[in-house]
Design a protein around this motif. Structure first.
Motif, PDB file in Angstrom:
ATOM      1  N   GLY A 183       0.770  -1.238   0.000  1.00  0.00           N
ATOM      2  CA  GLY A 183       0.000   0.000   0.000  1.00  0.00           C
ATOM      3  C   GLY A 183       0.801   1.287   0.000  1.00  0.00           C
ATOM      4  O   GLY A 183       0.217   2.380  -0.021  1.00  0.00           O
ATOM      5  N   HIS A 184       2.129   1.212   0.013  1.00  0.00           N
ATOM      6  CA  HIS A 184       2.936   2.427  -0.033  1.00  0.00           C
ATOM      7  C   HIS A 184       2.825   3.068  -1.414  1.00  0.00           C
ATOM      8  O   HIS A 184       2.775   2.377  -2.433  1.00  0.00           O
ATOM      9  N   SER A 185       2.805   4.390  -1.421  1.00  0.00           N
ATOM     10  CA  SER A 185       2.656   5.115  -2.691  1.00  0.00           C
ATOM     11  C   SER A 185       3.906   5.925  -3.021  1.00  0.00           C
ATOM     12  O   SER A 185       3.822   7.035  -3.530  1.00  0.00           O
ATOM     13  N   PHE A 186       5.076   5.391  -2.685  1.00  0.00           N
ATOM     14  CA  PHE A 186       6.331   6.073  -3.007  1.00  0.00           C
ATOM     15  C   PHE A 186       6.485   6.196  -4.522  1.00  0.00           C
ATOM     16  O   PHE A 186       5.993   5.365  -5.282  1.00  0.00           O
ATOM     17  N   TYR A 187       7.208   7.239  -4.932  1.00  0.00           N
ATOM     18  CA  TYR A 187       7.488   7.453  -6.341  1.00  0.00           C
ATOM     19  C   TYR A 187       8.922   7.016  -6.634  1.00  0.00           C
ATOM     20  O   TYR A 187       9.860   7.445  -5.961  1.00  0.00           O
ATOM     21  N   ARG A 188       9.087   6.166  -7.652  1.00  0.00           N
ATOM     22  CA  ARG A 188      10.412   5.630  -7.961  1.00  0.00           C
ATOM     23  C   ARG A 188      11.161   6.591  -8.893  1.00  0.00           C
ATOM     24  O   ARG A 188      11.453   6.290 -10.050  1.00  0.00           O
ATOM     25  N   GLY A 189      11.481   7.753  -8.366  1.00  0.00           N
ATOM     26  CA  GLY A 189      12.170   8.763  -9.153  1.00  0.00           C
ATOM     27  C   GLY A 189      13.676   8.689  -8.971  1.00  0.00           C
ATOM     28  O   GLY A 189      14.207   7.837  -8.247  1.00  0.00           O
ATOM     29  N   ASP A 190      14.364   9.606  -9.646  1.00  0.00           N
ATOM     30  CA  ASP A 190      15.822   9.652  -9.574  1.00  0.00           C
ATOM     31  C   ASP A 190      16.296  10.076  -8.186  1.00  0.00           C
ATOM     32  O   ASP A 190      15.699  10.943  -7.541  1.00  0.00           O
ATOM     33  N   ILE A 191      17.370   9.445  -7.764  1.00  0.00           N
ATOM     34  CA  ILE A 191      18.106   9.827  -6.556  1.00  0.00           C
ATOM     35  C   ILE A 191      19.563   9.966  -6.975  1.00  0.00           C
ATOM     36  O   ILE A 191      20.041   9.236  -7.850  1.00  0.00           O
ATOM     37  N   PHE A 192      20.284  10.896  -6.339  1.00  0.00           N
ATOM     38  CA  PHE A 192      21.682  11.114  -6.693  1.00  0.00           C
ATOM     39  C   PHE A 192      22.563  10.771  -5.497  1.00  0.00           C
ATOM     40  O   PHE A 192      22.499  11.420  -4.456  1.00  0.00           O
ATOM     41  N   SER A 193      23.365   9.710  -5.676  1.00  0.00           N
ATOM     42  CA  SER A 193      24.202   9.188  -4.606  1.00  0.00           C
ATOM     43  C   SER A 193      25.623   9.732  -4.726  1.00  0.00           C
ATOM     44  O   SER A 193      26.120   9.994  -5.829  1.00  0.00           O
ATOM     45  N   ILE A 194      26.291   9.882  -3.594  1.00  0.00           N
ATOM     46  CA  ILE A 194      27.645  10.435  -3.571  1.00  0.00           C
ATOM     47  C   ILE A 194      28.633   9.409  -4.121  1.00  0.00           C
ATOM     48  O   ILE A 194      28.754   8.296  -3.600  1.00  0.00           O
ATOM     49  N   LYS A 195      29.338   9.802  -5.148  1.00  0.00           N
ATOM     50  CA  LYS A 195      30.372   8.958  -5.751  1.00  0.00           C
ATOM     51  C   LYS A 195      31.751   9.331  -5.235  1.00  0.00           C
ATOM     52  O   LYS A 195      32.551   8.470  -4.861  1.00  0.00           O
ATOM     53  N   GLU A 196      32.036  10.625  -5.221  1.00  0.00           N
ATOM     54  CA  GLU A 196      33.338  11.129  -4.762  1.00  0.00           C
ATOM     55  C   GLU A 196      33.111  12.401  -3.951  1.00  0.00           C
ATOM     56  O   GLU A 196      32.170  13.151  -4.209  1.00  0.00           O
ATOM     57  N   MET A 197      34.021  12.646  -2.996  1.00  0.00           N
ATOM     58  CA  MET A 197      33.920  13.850  -2.186  1.00  0.00           C
ATOM     59  C   MET A 197      35.316  14.275  -1.777  1.00  0.00           C
ATOM     60  O   MET A 197      36.136  13.456  -1.362  1.00  0.00           O
ATOM     61  N   LYS A 198      35.598  15.572  -1.910  1.00  0.00           N
ATOM     62  CA  LYS A 198      36.914  16.083  -1.527  1.00  0.00           C
ATOM     63  C   LYS A 198      36.755  17.485  -0.972  1.00  0.00           C
ATOM     64  O   LYS A 198      36.106  18.339  -1.577  1.00  0.00           O
ATOM     65  N   GLU A 199      37.344  17.725   0.189  1.00  0.00           N
ATOM     66  CA  GLU A 199      37.314  19.047   0.798  1.00  0.00           C
ATOM     67  C   GLU A 199      38.735  19.586   0.844  1.00  0.00           C
ATOM     68  O   GLU A 199      39.642  18.957   1.394  1.00  0.00           O
ATOM     69  N   THR A 200      38.935  20.763   0.250  1.00  0.00           N
ATOM     70  CA  THR A 200      40.252  21.377   0.198  1.00  0.00           C
ATOM     71  C   THR A 200      40.121  22.831   0.615  1.00  0.00           C
ATOM     72  O   THR A 200      39.458  23.622  -0.074  1.00  0.00           O
ATOM     73  N   GLY A 201      40.733  23.191   1.729  1.00  0.00           N
ATOM     74  CA  GLY A 201      40.637  24.569   2.192  1.00  0.00           C
ATOM     75  C   GLY A 201      39.198  24.968   2.427  1.00  0.00           C
ATOM     76  O   GLY A 201      38.501  24.362   3.243  1.00  0.00           O
ATOM     77  N   ASP A 202      38.746  25.982   1.672  1.00  0.00           N
ATOM     78  CA  ASP A 202      37.379  26.466   1.859  1.00  0.00           C
ATOM     79  C   ASP A 202      36.440  25.984   0.768  1.00  0.00           C
ATOM     80  O   ASP A 202      35.383  26.565   0.538  1.00  0.00           O
ATOM     81  N   GLU A 203      36.811  24.896   0.072  1.00  0.00           N
ATOM     82  CA  GLU A 203      35.980  24.375  -1.006  1.00  0.00           C
ATOM     83  C   GLU A 203      35.643  22.904  -0.784  1.00  0.00           C
ATOM     84  O   GLU A 203      36.524  22.109  -0.429  1.00  0.00           O
ATOM     85  N   LEU A 204      34.381  22.571  -0.993  1.00  0.00           N
ATOM     86  CA  LEU A 204      33.932  21.179  -0.967  1.00  0.00           C
ATOM     87  C   LEU A 204      33.500  20.794  -2.369  1.00  0.00           C
ATOM     88  O   LEU A 204      32.646  21.450  -2.970  1.00  0.00           O
ATOM     89  N   SER A 205      34.094  19.734  -2.906  1.00  0.00           N
ATOM     90  CA  SER A 205      33.724  19.221  -4.222  1.00  0.00           C
ATOM     91  C   SER A 205      33.083  17.853  -4.055  1.00  0.00           C
ATOM     92  O   SER A 205      33.645  16.977  -3.390  1.00  0.00           O
ATOM     93  N   VAL A 206      31.913  17.682  -4.651  1.00  0.00           N
ATOM     94  CA  VAL A 206      31.176  16.420  -4.560  1.00  0.00           C
ATOM     95  C   VAL A 206      30.742  16.009  -5.959  1.00  0.00           C
ATOM     96  O   VAL A 206      30.237  16.845  -6.727  1.00  0.00           O
ATOM     97  N   VAL A 207      30.947  14.737  -6.293  1.00  0.00           N
ATOM     98  CA  VAL A 207      30.442  14.183  -7.545  1.00  0.00           C
ATOM     99  C   VAL A 207      29.335  13.195  -7.199  1.00  0.00           C
ATOM    100  O   VAL A 207      29.530  12.290  -6.374  1.00  0.00           O
ATOM    101  N   LEU A 208      28.178  13.374  -7.810  1.00  0.00           N
ATOM    102  CA  LEU A 208      27.033  12.502  -7.591  1.00  0.00           C
ATOM    103  C   LEU A 208      26.831  11.598  -8.799  1.00  0.00           C
ATOM    104  O   LEU A 208      27.246  11.925  -9.909  1.00  0.00           O
ATOM    105  N   GLU A 209      26.177  10.456  -8.571  1.00  0.00           N
ATOM    106  CA  GLU A 209      25.804   9.580  -9.678  1.00  0.00           C
ATOM    107  C   GLU A 209      24.350   9.165  -9.497  1.00  0.00           C
ATOM    108  O   GLU A 209      23.857   9.007  -8.392  1.00  0.00           O
ATOM    109  N   ARG A 210      23.680   8.987 -10.609  1.00  0.00           N
ATOM    110  CA  ARG A 210      22.244   8.740 -10.615  1.00  0.00           C
ATOM    111  C   ARG A 210      21.914   7.305 -10.201  1.00  0.00           C
ATOM    112  O   ARG A 210      22.540   6.343 -10.626  1.00  0.00           O
TER     113      ARG A 210
END
Length: 244
Positions: A35-62
């Motif tokens: 009976g759940h009515s969840f929608y099977r839509g896109d989700i973006f999962s973390i593939k890579e993550m790097k924090e350098t100084g004052d910058e955070l870089s994240v790569v997501l994958e579908r």
């Protein structure tokens, strides 16, 4: 929160072995049949993550919501877990009340008290870059009916925290020009407009907590509803960092 955020989406979707995908599909079918009515839509999962100084870089994958909910309820090996990047908005009214919401029974987190929040959506992607602020404003519009660009209502939207907990949560403080009673009436109108369109509000109720140490402590210790994992941390940090 780092001064610079660089969140992008990889071209290729996340690879999931066939045996795991079969389990995910089977579990999704069982949810639908129950009976759940969840929608099977896109989700973006973390593939890579790097924090350098004052910058955070994240790569997501579908991937998709079936993968996310299976991982949440059944678990997966680290290599195949669905780890999301989400935006969160802690609302602060003009008369210094924190506003949060109790999730309704049809959501993935029924009964939990949490901030206005949501994962990255494909509508938030421009080319391969994620519009993080746009994602927050979309969630505000969908969950509480507020346009983040409305300067007659929104005083300031301030990036405040980043929480690492397997997932990544970016937390903003949304300062309103309205007092709590005015916001409450606005939300009631928004809730009625959803019901008139046969839409279910994301929140079963709104939660108002005066932004002072005793009130926040009483809420955290005496309110029996489950709280989102880092809700305590953020509220307590806000009280330390601000002079009311």
């Amino acid at each position: 929160m780092p001064a610079r955020l660089n969140i992008t989406v990889a071209e290729e979707s996340m690879h999931i072995p066939a045996s795991i995908q079969e389990s995910i599909d089977s579990y999704w079918t069982s949810l639908e049949e129950s009976g759940h009515s969840f929608y099977r839509g896109d989700i973006f999962s973390i593939k890579e993550m790097k924090e350098t100084g004052d910058e955070l870089s994240v790569v997501l994958e579908r991937t998709d919501f079936a993968h996310f909910i299976y991982c949440k309820h059944c678990g997966l090996p680290d290599r195949y877990k669905c780890r999301v990047a989400a935006v969160n908005g802690l609302i602060l009214t003009a008369d210094n009340q924190f506003v949060m919401g109790e999730m309704n029974g049809q959501t993935a987190n029924p009964g939990y008290v949490q901030f206005v929040a949501g994962g990255i959506d494909r509508r938030d992607i421009r080319g391969n870059k994620v519009d993080v602020r746009g994602s927050l404003f979309r969630e505000m519009e969908e969950e509480i009916g507020i346009d983040g660009n409305d300067t007659s209502l929104v005083l300031q939207v301030e990036p405040r925290y980043i929480v690492y907990w397997g997932n990544i949560s970016l937390v903003y403080v949304i300062m309103l020009k309205e007092r709590a009673a005015e916001f409450q009436e606005r939300y009631r109108r928004f809730e009625r407009s959803l019901c008139e369109r046969d839409l279910t509000p994301e929140f079963a109720s709104m939660v108002y907590v005066p932004a002072d140490e005793q009130s926040v402590s009483d809420f955290l210790e005496l309110d029996g509803r489950p709280k989102w994992p880092f809700l305590r941390l953020v509220l307590e940090e806000e009280l330390k960092d601000r002079e009311w």
